[in-house]
Design a protein around this motif. Sequence first.
Motif, mmCIF file in Angstrom:
data_model
loop_
_atom_site.group_PDB
_atom_site.id
_atom_site.type_symbol
_atom_site.label_atom_id
_atom_site.label_comp_id
_atom_site.label_asym_id
_atom_site.label_seq_id
_atom_site.Cartn_x
_atom_site.Cartn_y
_atom_site.Cartn_z
ATOM 1 N N ASP A 248 0.833 -1.208 0.000
ATOM 2 C CA ASP A 248 0.000 0.000 0.000
ATOM 3 C C ASP A 248 0.865 1.253 0.000
ATOM 4 O O ASP A 248 2.007 1.249 0.479
ATOM 5 N N SER A 249 0.304 2.323 -0.520
ATOM 6 C CA SER A 249 0.964 3.622 -0.495
ATOM 7 C C SER A 249 0.471 4.432 0.695
ATOM 8 O O SER A 249 -0.723 4.452 0.984
ATOM 9 N N ILE A 250 1.392 5.086 1.376
ATOM 10 C CA ILE A 250 1.058 6.000 2.472
ATOM 11 C C ILE A 250 1.859 7.278 2.256
ATOM 12 O O ILE A 250 3.062 7.238 1.984
ATOM 13 N N ALA A 251 1.185 8.422 2.369
ATOM 14 C CA ALA A 251 1.898 9.694 2.326
ATOM 15 C C ALA A 251 2.426 9.977 3.726
ATOM 16 O O ALA A 251 1.674 10.003 4.698
ATOM 17 N N MET A 252 3.742 10.169 3.812
ATOM 18 C CA MET A 252 4.396 10.482 5.078
ATOM 19 C C MET A 252 5.043 11.851 4.948
ATOM 20 O O MET A 252 5.992 12.015 4.175
ATOM 21 N N ASP A 253 4.471 12.829 5.645
ATOM 22 C CA ASP A 253 4.882 14.230 5.464
ATOM 23 C C ASP A 253 4.802 14.628 3.999
ATOM 24 O O ASP A 253 5.618 15.402 3.491
ATOM 25 N N GLY A 254 3.808 14.073 3.309
ATOM 26 C CA GLY A 254 3.575 14.419 1.915
ATOM 27 C C GLY A 254 4.360 13.610 0.920
ATOM 28 O O GLY A 254 4.214 13.808 -0.295
ATOM 29 N N VAL A 255 5.191 12.678 1.378
ATOM 30 C CA VAL A 255 6.003 11.839 0.495
ATOM 31 C C VAL A 255 5.305 10.494 0.323
ATOM 32 O O VAL A 255 5.054 9.792 1.308
ATOM 33 N N CYS A 256 4.983 10.127 -0.899
ATOM 34 C CA CYS A 256 4.328 8.846 -1.159
ATOM 35 C C CYS A 256 5.349 7.720 -1.026
ATOM 36 O O CYS A 256 6.325 7.650 -1.777
ATOM 37 N N LEU A 257 5.121 6.831 -0.055
ATOM 38 C CA LEU A 257 6.029 5.723 0.203
ATOM 39 C C LEU A 257 5.245 4.410 0.225
ATOM 40 O O LEU A 257 4.048 4.400 0.521
ATOM 41 N N THR A 258 5.931 3.313 -0.069
ATOM 42 C CA THR A 258 5.292 2.001 -0.166
ATOM 43 C C THR A 258 5.595 1.167 1.067
ATOM 44 O O THR A 258 6.754 1.078 1.504
ATOM 45 N N VAL A 259 4.563 0.540 1.622
ATOM 46 C CA VAL A 259 4.714 -0.334 2.781
ATOM 47 C C VAL A 259 5.406 -1.626 2.349
ATOM 48 O O VAL A 259 4.887 -2.366 1.514
ATOM 49 N N THR A 260 6.585 -1.883 2.909
ATOM 50 C CA THR A 260 7.333 -3.093 2.545
ATOM 51 C C THR A 260 7.279 -4.159 3.631
ATOM 52 O O THR A 260 7.654 -5.304 3.389
ATOM 53 N N ASP A 261 6.821 -3.800 4.813
ATOM 54 C CA ASP A 261 6.656 -4.756 5.909
ATOM 55 C C ASP A 261 5.662 -4.140 6.878
ATOM 56 O O ASP A 261 5.536 -2.907 6.964
ATOM 57 N N LYS A 262 4.961 -4.993 7.625
ATOM 58 C CA LYS A 262 3.925 -4.491 8.520
ATOM 59 C C LYS A 262 3.724 -5.445 9.679
ATOM 60 O O LYS A 262 3.706 -6.658 9.505
ATOM 61 N N GLN A 263 3.569 -4.882 10.874
ATOM 62 C CA GLN A 263 3.248 -5.654 12.073
ATOM 63 C C GLN A 263 2.329 -4.798 12.932
ATOM 64 O O GLN A 263 2.751 -3.808 13.504
ATOM 65 N N ASP A 264 1.049 -5.178 12.976
ATOM 66 C CA ASP A 264 0.034 -4.379 13.672
ATOM 67 C C ASP A 264 0.034 -2.956 13.107
ATOM 68 O O ASP A 264 -0.184 -2.789 11.922
ATOM 69 N N ASP A 265 0.300 -1.944 13.958
ATOM 70 C CA ASP A 265 0.271 -0.565 13.455
ATOM 71 C C ASP A 265 1.672 -0.024 13.182
ATOM 72 O O ASP A 265 1.877 1.189 13.120
ATOM 73 N N VAL A 266 2.627 -0.919 12.997
ATOM 74 C CA VAL A 266 4.002 -0.526 12.675
ATOM 75 C C VAL A 266 4.297 -0.947 11.235
ATOM 76 O O VAL A 266 4.082 -2.098 10.862
ATOM 77 N N VAL A 267 4.779 0.015 10.428
ATOM 78 C CA VAL A 267 5.093 -0.286 9.029
ATOM 79 C C VAL A 267 6.543 0.070 8.745
ATOM 80 O O VAL A 267 7.166 0.868 9.449
ATOM 81 N N ARG A 268 7.068 -0.552 7.699
ATOM 82 C CA ARG A 268 8.425 -0.270 7.261
ATOM 83 C C ARG A 268 8.368 0.233 5.822
ATOM 84 O O ARG A 268 7.591 -0.276 5.005
ATOM 85 N N VAL A 269 9.182 1.250 5.517
ATOM 86 C CA VAL A 269 9.234 1.813 4.170
ATOM 87 C C VAL A 269 10.690 2.038 3.776
ATOM 88 O O VAL A 269 11.534 2.312 4.624
ATOM 89 N N ASP A 270 10.954 1.899 2.474
ATOM 90 C CA ASP A 270 12.278 2.175 1.935
ATOM 91 C C ASP A 270 12.260 3.526 1.232
ATOM 92 O O ASP A 270 11.287 3.883 0.560
ATOM 93 N N VAL A 271 13.348 4.268 1.367
ATOM 94 C CA VAL A 271 13.456 5.594 0.774
ATOM 95 C C VAL A 271 14.669 5.631 -0.158
ATOM 96 O O VAL A 271 15.783 5.302 0.256
ATOM 97 N N SER A 272 14.447 6.021 -1.408
ATOM 98 C CA SER A 272 15.517 6.041 -2.403
ATOM 99 C C SER A 272 16.383 7.287 -2.261
ATOM 100 O O SER A 272 16.025 8.254 -1.571
ATOM 101 N N VAL A 273 17.503 7.269 -2.948
ATOM 102 C CA VAL A 273 18.405 8.419 -2.952
ATOM 103 C C VAL A 273 17.699 9.645 -3.531
ATOM 104 O O VAL A 273 17.833 10.761 -3.029
ATOM 105 N N GLU A 274 16.914 9.455 -4.609
ATOM 106 C CA GLU A 274 16.176 10.566 -5.218
ATOM 107 C C GLU A 274 15.248 11.223 -4.209
ATOM 108 O O GLU A 274 15.187 12.455 -4.107
ATOM 109 N N THR A 275 14.519 10.418 -3.444
ATOM 110 C CA THR A 275 13.609 10.964 -2.445
ATOM 111 C C THR A 275 14.369 11.682 -1.336
ATOM 112 O O THR A 275 13.951 12.741 -0.857
ATOM 113 N N MET A 276 15.499 11.120 -0.942
ATOM 114 C CA MET A 276 16.312 11.770 0.093
ATOM 115 C C MET A 276 16.804 13.136 -0.370
ATOM 116 O O MET A 276 16.875 14.085 0.409
ATOM 117 N N ASN A 277 17.123 13.248 -1.669
ATOM 118 C CA ASN A 277 17.659 14.499 -2.195
ATOM 119 C C ASN A 277 16.590 15.566 -2.400
ATOM 120 O O ASN A 277 16.902 16.756 -2.394
#
Length: 199
Positions: A40-69
Amino acid sequence: MFTGIIQKVGKVIEKKELSGDIQFTIKTHFDEPEQIKLGDSIAMDGVCLTVTDKQDDVVRVDVSVETMNKTTVNHWQNGSQVNLEPAMTLQDQLGGHLVSGHVDAVGQCVGRTPSARSEVFTFEIPKNLQQFVVDKGSITINGVSLTVNTINESIISINLVPHTMSHTNLGALNVGDPVNIEVDTIARYVAKMLQPHQA
């Protein structure tokens, strides 16, 4: 797509560097975390990120170099508060405006002034975004759909009511803090369509 109506303020509980990228673990505090699924996609501070892992209400997302920049993600640390909004569905009410989750640039909070029970915030935006911002138009700051009070060259003013201050992370902003800026998508398309007709 998103609406810019924040559902929860989450918290970064882990920041991990992986081969140049960053992986974040976020406690979402969603009331119905079972609605969030892998991919799923979630906007985090306006940044669209993809959920790569999930446990209850805790999710994990990966951020690319482009997004970091191009965003404020580099500033997130353990304990950072982030505005959260799951992707909208066709059944959702469009309470804000159409938001893509593709941040245009990083702006800066340059002022806060009390105004009755609200506060007027001023932000500096990059000059190349000025053409997409108009008085009483829409803009997204840290994922929050907001109305522009005024724009004077690269300085915009926005009135934040108590509800927005307490239900997003904007109330915790200090002068000098960076913010994610996304201009109105419709304004961008209109400007592109008018380009061939401009002298």
